[in-house]
Scaffold this motif. Structure first.
Motif, PDB file in Angstrom:
ATOM      1  N   ALA A 149       0.897  -1.275  -0.119  1.00 10.20           N
ATOM      2  CA  ALA A 149      -0.089  -0.263   0.151  1.00 10.20           C
ATOM      3  C   ALA A 149       0.696   1.266   0.170  1.00 10.20           C
ATOM      4  CB  ALA A 149      -0.951   0.017   1.139  1.00 10.20           C
ATOM      5  N   LEU A 150       0.827   2.358  -0.915  1.00 12.04           N
ATOM      6  CA  LEU A 150       1.456   3.429  -1.078  1.00 12.04           C
ATOM      7  C   LEU A 150       0.310   4.627  -0.588  1.00 12.04           C
ATOM      8  CD1 LEU A 150       3.847   4.994  -1.904  1.00 12.04           C
ATOM      9  CD2 LEU A 150       2.935   4.994  -4.221  1.00 12.04           C
ATOM     10  N   SER A 151       0.828   5.264   0.484  1.00 11.17           N
ATOM     11  CA  SER A 151      -0.120   6.376   0.890  1.00 11.17           C
ATOM     12  C   SER A 151       0.362   7.671   0.058  1.00 11.17           C
ATOM     13  CB  SER A 151      -0.401   6.460   2.303  1.00 11.17           C
ATOM     14  OG  SER A 151      -1.000   7.658   2.695  1.00 11.17           O
ATOM     15  N   LEU A 152      -0.425   8.416  -0.718  1.00  7.00           N
ATOM     16  CA  LEU A 152      -0.051   9.660  -1.144  1.00  7.00           C
ATOM     17  C   LEU A 152      -0.309  10.793  -0.131  1.00  7.00           C
ATOM     18  CD1 LEU A 152      -1.322   9.172  -4.928  1.00  7.00           C
ATOM     19  CD2 LEU A 152       1.073   8.584  -3.901  1.00  7.00           C
ATOM     20  N   ARG A 153      -1.035  10.574   0.701  1.00  5.68           N
ATOM     21  CA  ARG A 153      -1.013  11.546   1.978  1.00  5.68           C
ATOM     22  C   ARG A 153       0.452  11.721   2.590  1.00  5.68           C
ATOM     23  NH1 ARG A 153      -6.053   8.850   2.993  1.00  5.68           N
ATOM     24  NH2 ARG A 153      -7.824  10.119   2.467  1.00  5.68           N
TER      25      ARG A 153
ATOM     26  N   GLU B 263       3.896  12.902   2.675  1.00  9.55           N
ATOM     27  CA  GLU B 263       4.809  13.726   1.902  1.00  9.55           C
ATOM     28  C   GLU B 263       5.966  13.264   1.201  1.00  9.55           C
ATOM     29  OE1 GLU B 263       5.769  17.307   4.286  1.00  9.55           O
ATOM     30  OE2 GLU B 263       3.671  17.891   4.508  1.00  9.55           O
ATOM     31  N   ASN B 264       6.272  12.068   1.956  1.00 10.47           N
ATOM     32  CA  ASN B 264       7.692  11.641   1.369  1.00 10.47           C
ATOM     33  C   ASN B 264       7.381  10.078   0.564  1.00 10.47           C
ATOM     34  OD1 ASN B 264       9.446  13.411   2.582  1.00 10.47           O
ATOM     35  ND2 ASN B 264       9.190  12.197   4.587  1.00 10.47           N
ATOM     36  N   TRP B 265       6.172  10.284  -0.181  1.00  9.98           N
ATOM     37  CA  TRP B 265       5.369   8.983  -0.744  1.00  9.98           C
ATOM     38  C   TRP B 265       6.653   8.356  -1.792  1.00  9.98           C
ATOM     39  CZ3 TRP B 265       4.748   9.266  -5.867  1.00  9.98           C
ATOM     40  CH2 TRP B 265       4.498  10.352  -6.236  1.00  9.98           C
ATOM     41  N   ALA B 266       7.324   9.531  -2.443  1.00  7.03           N
ATOM     42  CA  ALA B 266       8.109   9.053  -3.763  1.00  7.03           C
ATOM     43  C   ALA B 266       9.295   8.349  -3.358  1.00  7.03           C
ATOM     44  CB  ALA B 266       8.592  10.554  -4.464  1.00  7.03           C
ATOM     45  N   GLU B 267       9.874   8.581  -1.995  1.00  8.35           N
ATOM     46  CA  GLU B 267      11.199   8.066  -1.535  1.00  8.35           C
ATOM     47  C   GLU B 267      10.727   6.571  -1.216  1.00  8.35           C
ATOM     48  OE1 GLU B 267      12.414  10.322   1.649  1.00  8.35           O
ATOM     49  OE2 GLU B 267      12.370  12.074   0.532  1.00  8.35           O
ATOM     50  N   SER B 268       9.231   6.275  -0.679  1.00  4.67           N
ATOM     51  CA  SER B 268       9.062   4.940  -0.215  1.00  4.67           C
ATOM     52  C   SER B 268       8.355   3.891  -1.633  1.00  4.67           C
ATOM     53  CB  SER B 268       8.088   4.932   0.665  1.00  4.67           C
ATOM     54  OG  SER B 268       6.773   5.669   0.434  1.00  4.67           O
TER      55      SER B 268
ATOM     56  N   ASP C  39      -3.230  16.391 -10.351  1.00  2.00           N
ATOM     57  CA  ASP C  39      -1.978  16.779 -10.365  1.00  2.00           C
ATOM     58  C   ASP C  39      -1.042  15.623  -9.437  1.00  2.00           C
ATOM     59  OD1 ASP C  39      -2.509  19.382 -11.340  1.00  2.00           O
ATOM     60  OD2 ASP C  39      -2.661  20.151  -9.525  1.00  2.00           O
ATOM     61  N   LEU C  40      -1.548  14.842  -8.633  1.00  3.77           N
ATOM     62  CA  LEU C  40      -0.915  13.845  -7.876  1.00  3.77           C
ATOM     63  C   LEU C  40      -0.827  12.834  -8.740  1.00  3.77           C
ATOM     64  CD1 LEU C  40      -2.443  13.617  -4.341  1.00  3.77           C
ATOM     65  CD2 LEU C  40      -0.178  13.803  -4.955  1.00  3.77           C
ATOM     66  N   THR C  41      -1.899  12.414  -9.658  1.00  2.52           N
ATOM     67  CA  THR C  41      -1.570  11.605 -10.739  1.00  2.52           C
ATOM     68  C   THR C  41      -0.446  11.684 -11.754  1.00  2.52           C
ATOM     69  OG1 THR C  41      -3.965  10.932 -10.969  1.00  2.52           O
ATOM     70  CG2 THR C  41      -2.767  10.030 -12.914  1.00  2.52           C
ATOM     71  N   ILE C  42      -0.271  13.006 -12.183  1.00  2.00           N
ATOM     72  CA  ILE C  42       0.755  13.306 -12.900  1.00  2.00           C
ATOM     73  C   ILE C  42       2.101  13.047 -12.218  1.00  2.00           C
ATOM     74  CG2 ILE C  42       2.074  15.243 -13.808  1.00  2.00           C
ATOM     75  CD1 ILE C  42      -0.832  16.503 -14.849  1.00  2.00           C
TER      76      ILE C  42
END
Length: 305
Positions: A29-33, A35-40, A73-76
């Motif tokens: 599960a990846l939570s986009l809430r 702030e550091n989701w890209a790192e995980s 925007d989050l999808t992009i």
């Protein structure tokens, strides 16, 4: 198989996660809430299934900008991370409302897009960006446009109809004649599973719907029979109903113009393209069987409470 899911805590996310867990797939599960989701973000997964988004608000109280920030925007940003990763597949869950709010004919993947709401417009703009990007060799992009999804734990208009029948309230909108497409969560899970297994499946837009359609009157009858009740259909003149719902547009009543449209309009979605692409003739669950399963889950939940 290793699959990443955003929006895993939602209705579709929970069901997909359980479906793949039963197949012994690794689920993350990846939570986009965060702030550091890209790192995980895991870099070597088989697929990234993007379910997270802002749903359509039938009360029309949401700030339109929220739809574009979350749905577009989050999808992009997520897709840009996907392009830089070793993940093979990107599934973007859009909606048939990204193209058509009111369907005058069968809605397929080639219909001209004319969304009228911030929800639909934000979904379409996300789609347009994704489709404009060049995919590296070995990567695939699937834009999924489901119609109304239902299943155990589902909320929304189907649950509203259930409560009407359960309480013995006559259905006052029987004068409206329509045909609607539905999508069982079981069929959704099946289709995503088959897409992951078909290595030569072409990237593109795919509509999801059950094979059969039902009218709202047929749905009311189905709910009644499932609850061992006699269907109560009231054929009140359409003009009177439309005058009454205008009050609901001003006061917080159960029925307003937006909800009336959702409950009575025809909205038929074609699933021909995805079935042809996967080489299947019929989905595993019929529309009636899937709806009966959902209705029985409402009944069981009511018994437990």
């Amino acid at each position: 198989m290793n699959i990443i899911v955003t929006g895993a805590s939602g209705f579709v996310g929970q069901n997909l996660t359980q479906y793949f867990a039963n197949k012994q797939y690794k689920m993350t599960a990846l939570s986009l809430r965060n702030e550091n989701w890209a790192e995980s973000l895991e870099q070597n997964a088989t697929a990234l299934i993007h379910l997270a988004g802002k749903a359509h608000d039938v009360e029309n109280t949401s700030n339109p900008n929220e739809y574009f920030h979350i749905n577009r925007d989050l999808t992009i940003k997520l897709f840009e991370q996907f392009l830089q990763s070793n993940i093979r597949d990107f599934f973007y869950f859009s909606s048939v409302k990204a193209v058509v709010d009111t369907a005058q004919s069968i809605v397929d993947e080639y219909v001209e897009a004319k969304p009228l709401t911030p929800f639909g417009q934000s979904k379409l703009e996300a789609e347009q960006f994704l489709l404009s990007q060049t995919l590296p060799i070995g990567k695939r992009l699937f834009i999924i446009r489901p119609c109304m999804i239902h299943g155990a734990g589902n909320k929304g208009n189907l649950n509203l109809l259930y409560k009407v029948v359960e309480k013995g309230i006559p259905w006052p909108l029987a004068s409206f004649h329509n045909q609607r497409s539905f999508l069982s969560i079981d069929n959704l899970n099946f289709l995503i599973g088959q897409m992951l297994l078909k290595d030569n499946l072409a990237s593109g837009v795919y509509h999801f719907a059950d094979d059969e359609t039902l009218s709202t009157n047929e749905l009311i009858t189905l709910i009644s029979k499932t609850l061992d009740k006699k269907p109560k259909l009231w054929f009140i003149p359409i003009g009177i109903i439309k005058s009454l719902v205008k009050v609901g547009d001003i006061l917080p009543l159960p029925l307003n113009s937006e909800r009336l449209k959702k409950l009575t309009e025809s909205y038929v979605v074609s699933n021909k393209k995805i079935k042809q692409a996967l080489g299947i003739e019929k989905l595993p669950v019929t529309a009636k069987l899937g709806l009966e399963k959902t209705i029985l889950s409402f009944k069981a939940r009511g018994t437990e409470s």
